[in-house]
Structures are given as C-alpha cells and as structure tokens.
Design a protein around this motif. Structure first.
Motif, PDB file in Angstrom:
ATOM      1  N   ARG A 108       0.718  -1.295   0.000  1.00 28.73           N
ATOM      2  CA  ARG A 108       0.020  -0.049   0.119  1.00 28.73           C
ATOM      3  C   ARG A 108       1.012   1.302   0.177  1.00 28.73           C
ATOM      4  NH1 ARG A 108       1.140  -3.519   3.827  1.00 28.73           N
ATOM      5  NH2 ARG A 108       0.507  -3.048   6.037  1.00 28.73           N
ATOM      6  N   CYS A 109       0.540   2.248  -0.618  1.00 24.55           N
ATOM      7  CA  CYS A 109       1.151   3.678  -0.586  1.00 24.55           C
ATOM      8  C   CYS A 109       0.128   4.795  -1.101  1.00 24.55           C
ATOM      9  CB  CYS A 109       2.405   3.515  -1.736  1.00 24.55           C
ATOM     10  SG  CYS A 109       1.723   3.118  -3.505  1.00 24.55           S
ATOM     11  N   THR A 110       0.759   5.869  -0.812  1.00 21.46           N
ATOM     12  CA  THR A 110      -0.076   7.118  -1.234  1.00 21.46           C
ATOM     13  C   THR A 110       0.723   7.663  -2.479  1.00 21.46           C
ATOM     14  OG1 THR A 110      -0.500   7.429   1.152  1.00 21.46           O
ATOM     15  CG2 THR A 110      -0.691   9.395  -0.345  1.00 21.46           C
ATOM     16  N   VAL A 111      -0.488   7.747  -3.426  1.00 17.70           N
ATOM     17  CA  VAL A 111       0.119   8.152  -4.761  1.00 17.70           C
ATOM     18  C   VAL A 111      -0.120   9.718  -4.847  1.00 17.70           C
ATOM     19  CG1 VAL A 111      -0.640   7.838  -6.976  1.00 17.70           C
ATOM     20  CG2 VAL A 111      -0.727   5.942  -5.733  1.00 17.70           C
ATOM     21  N   VAL A 112       1.060  10.236  -5.394  1.00 19.09           N
ATOM     22  CA  VAL A 112       1.248  11.784  -5.620  1.00 19.09           C
ATOM     23  C   VAL A 112       1.142  12.203  -6.920  1.00 19.09           C
ATOM     24  CG1 VAL A 112       2.479  11.878  -3.387  1.00 19.09           C
ATOM     25  CG2 VAL A 112       3.815  11.529  -5.418  1.00 19.09           C
ATOM     26  N   ASP A 113       1.278  11.134  -7.910  1.00 20.77           N
ATOM     27  CA  ASP A 113       1.042  11.405  -9.391  1.00 20.77           C
ATOM     28  C   ASP A 113       0.582  10.228  -9.826  1.00 20.77           C
ATOM     29  OD1 ASP A 113       1.377  11.689 -12.102  1.00 20.77           O
ATOM     30  OD2 ASP A 113       3.664  11.358 -12.278  1.00 20.77           O
ATOM     31  N   PRO A 114      -0.899  10.454 -10.132  1.00 22.60           N
ATOM     32  CA  PRO A 114      -1.873   9.292 -10.238  1.00 22.60           C
ATOM     33  C   PRO A 114      -1.641   8.859 -11.668  1.00 22.60           C
ATOM     34  CG  PRO A 114      -3.055  11.087  -9.227  1.00 22.60           C
ATOM     35  CD  PRO A 114      -1.916  11.578  -9.483  1.00 22.60           C
ATOM     36  N   PRO A 135      -8.660   8.709  -0.134  1.00 25.17           N
ATOM     37  CA  PRO A 135      -8.336   9.013  -1.743  1.00 25.17           C
ATOM     38  C   PRO A 135      -6.776   9.023  -1.947  1.00 25.17           C
ATOM     39  CG  PRO A 135      -9.558  10.877  -0.420  1.00 25.17           C
ATOM     40  CD  PRO A 135      -9.145   9.815   0.788  1.00 25.17           C
ATOM     41  N   HIS A 136      -6.256   8.648  -3.019  1.00 21.88           N
ATOM     42  CA  HIS A 136      -4.977   8.422  -3.432  1.00 21.88           C
ATOM     43  C   HIS A 136      -4.120   7.383  -2.641  1.00 21.88           C
ATOM     44  CE1 HIS A 136      -5.866  12.311  -5.408  1.00 21.88           C
ATOM     45  NE2 HIS A 136      -6.024  12.798  -4.029  1.00 21.88           N
ATOM     46  N   VAL A 137      -4.694   6.543  -2.000  1.00 16.05           N
ATOM     47  CA  VAL A 137      -3.918   5.357  -1.440  1.00 16.05           C
ATOM     48  C   VAL A 137      -4.537   4.262  -2.334  1.00 16.05           C
ATOM     49  CG1 VAL A 137      -4.177   3.660   0.580  1.00 16.05           C
ATOM     50  CG2 VAL A 137      -4.158   5.973   1.223  1.00 16.05           C
ATOM     51  N   ALA A 138      -3.405   3.555  -2.679  1.00 17.33           N
ATOM     52  CA  ALA A 138      -3.425   2.385  -3.701  1.00 17.33           C
ATOM     53  C   ALA A 138      -2.878   1.283  -2.965  1.00 17.33           C
ATOM     54  CB  ALA A 138      -2.391   2.690  -4.867  1.00 17.33           C
ATOM     55  N   HIS A 139      -3.572   0.026  -3.411  1.00 16.41           N
ATOM     56  CA  HIS A 139      -3.317  -1.273  -2.760  1.00 16.41           C
ATOM     57  C   HIS A 139      -3.088  -2.255  -3.923  1.00 16.41           C
ATOM     58  CE1 HIS A 139      -5.043  -0.684   1.368  1.00 16.41           C
ATOM     59  NE2 HIS A 139      -5.842   0.205   0.627  1.00 16.41           N
ATOM     60  N   VAL A 140      -1.753  -2.944  -3.842  1.00 15.89           N
ATOM     61  CA  VAL A 140      -1.466  -4.084  -5.061  1.00 15.89           C
ATOM     62  C   VAL A 140      -1.326  -5.328  -4.069  1.00 15.89           C
ATOM     63  CG1 VAL A 140       0.009  -4.418  -6.440  1.00 15.89           C
ATOM     64  CG2 VAL A 140      -0.407  -2.028  -6.164  1.00 15.89           C
ATOM     65  N   PHE A 141      -1.916  -6.328  -4.730  1.00 10.79           N
ATOM     66  CA  PHE A 141      -1.503  -7.663  -4.034  1.00 10.79           C
ATOM     67  C   PHE A 141      -0.983  -8.527  -5.176  1.00 10.79           C
ATOM     68  CE2 PHE A 141      -5.496  -5.872  -2.800  1.00 10.79           C
ATOM     69  CZ  PHE A 141      -5.446  -5.686  -1.290  1.00 10.79           C
ATOM     70  N   SER A 142       0.083  -9.358  -4.665  1.00 12.25           N
ATOM     71  CA  SER A 142       0.910 -10.310  -5.896  1.00 12.25           C
ATOM     72  C   SER A 142       1.046 -11.578  -5.013  1.00 12.25           C
ATOM     73  CB  SER A 142       2.174  -9.643  -6.397  1.00 12.25           C
ATOM     74  OG  SER A 142       2.965  -9.663  -5.309  1.00 12.25           O
ATOM     75  N   PHE A 143       0.641 -12.613  -6.019  1.00 11.58           N
ATOM     76  CA  PHE A 143       0.655 -13.990  -5.481  1.00 11.58           C
ATOM     77  C   PHE A 143       2.042 -14.711  -6.083  1.00 11.58           C
ATOM     78  CE2 PHE A 143      -3.656 -12.338  -4.958  1.00 11.58           C
ATOM     79  CZ  PHE A 143      -3.831 -12.655  -3.909  1.00 11.58           C
ATOM     80  N   TRP A 144       2.815 -15.553  -5.181  1.00  5.17           N
ATOM     81  CA  TRP A 144       3.646 -16.197  -5.751  1.00  5.17           C
ATOM     82  C   TRP A 144       3.596 -17.711  -5.095  1.00  5.17           C
ATOM     83  CZ3 TRP A 144       7.384 -14.289  -8.929  1.00  5.17           C
ATOM     84  CH2 TRP A 144       7.424 -12.663  -9.277  1.00  5.17           C
ATOM     85  N   TYR A 194       4.771   7.842  -5.855  1.00  5.04           N
ATOM     86  CA  TYR A 194       4.203   7.520  -4.779  1.00  5.04           C
ATOM     87  C   TYR A 194       5.173   7.787  -3.392  1.00  5.04           C
ATOM     88  CZ  TYR A 194       7.040   3.514  -5.252  1.00  5.04           C
ATOM     89  OH  TYR A 194       8.268   2.586  -5.339  1.00  5.04           O
ATOM     90  N   LYS A 195       4.446   7.725  -2.187  1.00  2.00           N
ATOM     91  CA  LYS A 195       5.036   8.070  -1.077  1.00  2.00           C
ATOM     92  C   LYS A 195       4.487   7.139   0.059  1.00  2.00           C
ATOM     93  CE  LYS A 195       2.325  11.859   0.458  1.00  2.00           C
ATOM     94  NZ  LYS A 195       2.193  13.111   1.111  1.00  2.00           N
ATOM     95  N   ASP A 196       5.073   6.845   1.274  1.00  2.00           N
ATOM     96  CA  ASP A 196       4.578   6.190   2.364  1.00  2.00           C
ATOM     97  C   ASP A 196       4.419   4.637   1.941  1.00  2.00           C
ATOM     98  OD1 ASP A 196       4.509   8.501   3.656  1.00  2.00           O
ATOM     99  OD2 ASP A 196       2.412   8.790   3.209  1.00  2.00           O
ATOM    100  N   PHE A 197       5.445   4.260   1.207  1.00  2.00           N
ATOM    101  CA  PHE A 197       5.167   2.638   0.874  1.00  2.00           C
ATOM    102  C   PHE A 197       5.571   1.819   1.955  1.00  2.00           C
ATOM    103  CE2 PHE A 197       7.271  -1.006  -0.798  1.00  2.00           C
ATOM    104  CZ  PHE A 197       6.501  -1.417  -1.935  1.00  2.00           C
TER     105      PHE A 197
END
Length: 201
Positions: free
Chosen positions: A7-13, A44-53, A78-81
C-alpha cells in the motif's frame, strides 16, 4: 503460496497508472501466479496492490533479478510505501485462486494479534468468520495469511461493493462479539479496495 500486500499514497496518479501497466512484465516470471489492485474506497490517493507467488524462493529470486527494472517505471509517483509478505494459511470459502477478473472489490483486514491469543484468533477465523463470509451472497473467495510477528491478513474478494456493504451491515457486529475479537487483537486496520482492471496481471 506467498502473498505480498503493498500500500502507498500516490502523488502522481497518471504516472503511477502508467507504471502500473508495466508490471505486465511479471508474466513469465518463474513462480508468479497473479497480481491485481486498485484504489482505497475510504482514503483518496491510497493504492493497494496484491501479488501472489508459488513460494518464497521464487519471490526472492524475482526480487534479486527483475524487480528493480519493473519498479523503476513508478519511481517518484508515490510515498509512504509499505509492503508485507504473508504465507497463505487457509482459504476463506474453498479453493482459493488468485484471480481478479470476476470481482470488483477486495476487503482487507490486517490484524496484529496478542501473542497468547494467536491460536484462539486463528480458530475463531476458521470457525466463526469463515462460515459467515462463505455464506454471504457476493463473496467469491478469500484467504487467511500469516506474517512474522503475530500479524495476519484476512482478504476477501466480492462481486460488488453493494454486496460487501450488505454483509457488513447485517453481520459484523454480532460476529465480533461471538469471536471475542477484541480480546485477541492488539491492532486492527482494514480497507475496501475498488479494483482497477488495467492493474491485473
């Protein structure tokens, strides 16, 4: 199976979205299963990514070889990764598959559990929460994952936001009491993620 939750806060969508599409380069990586994500419904502006291995060994190999090249496309967007790795412990419902194409919403609950309550917490997840979620219309699949330091991830995938909202309204308060969640959990954060189809690999 290994689950990575970012998860991170996106500064440049726009830049972030453009970089997100470059992760299609994961296809063909040994041990890679899938990746998907989207935007927080509440923040707003918080993105989540899920990956599976398939395993930690495959993931570590990817991180050592190809990760930085793919990640460079999102540098500065982004920031706050934050990234956490979880081992899949059991399914919520049955036959979990890391697929995003038939769901619109992912609900994540991230729990830090008191050390002396870990077994009780896991048992309540299996005996109380899982059947309630599995029996809810619109809940397609989910998983229960464990990280070091008594950290747990409950991830559920829903066909629509409306169906997830209905489950929340009707069930959650009663289930919290029945499972004695307050006694088990030292810290609980969560989010509802609206999936972006273009992020799915």
């Amino acid at each position: 199976m290994l689950v990575k939750w970012i998860r991170c806060t996106v500064v440049d969508p726009h830049g972030f979205e453009r970089g997100q599409r470059k992760w299609a380069g994961l296809l063909g990586e040994p041990g890679f299963r899938s990746q998907g994500g989207g935007w927080s419904k509440a923040r707003p502006h918080v993105a989540h990514v899920f990956s599976f291995w398939e395993s930690r060994a495959f993931y570590d190999s990817f991180m050592a070889r190809s990760h930085d090249r793919l990640a460079s496309g999102q540098s500065g967007t982004y920031k706050d990764f934050q990234a956490t790795l979880f081992d899949h412990r059991f399914d919520v419902k049955t036959g979990f598959e890391p697929r995003f194409t038939d769901v619109d919403v992912v609900r994540v609950a991230h729990c830090r559990v008191r050390a002396d309550r870990v077994e009780h917490y896991a048992l309540m997840q299996e005996k109380v929460w899982n059947p309630a979620m599995a029996g809810s219309p619109g809940m397609v699949r989910g998983l229960f994952g464990e990280a070091s330091g008594n950290e747990f991830l409950v991830m559920s995938m829903w066909r629509s936001e409306a169906e997830h909202g209905k489950y929340r309204r009707e069930r959650v308060e009663r289930l919290l009491l029945r499972a004695q969640t307050e006694a088990d959990v030292a810290a609980l954060t969560g989010d509802v993620v609206r999936l972006e189809a273009s992020w799915t690999v």
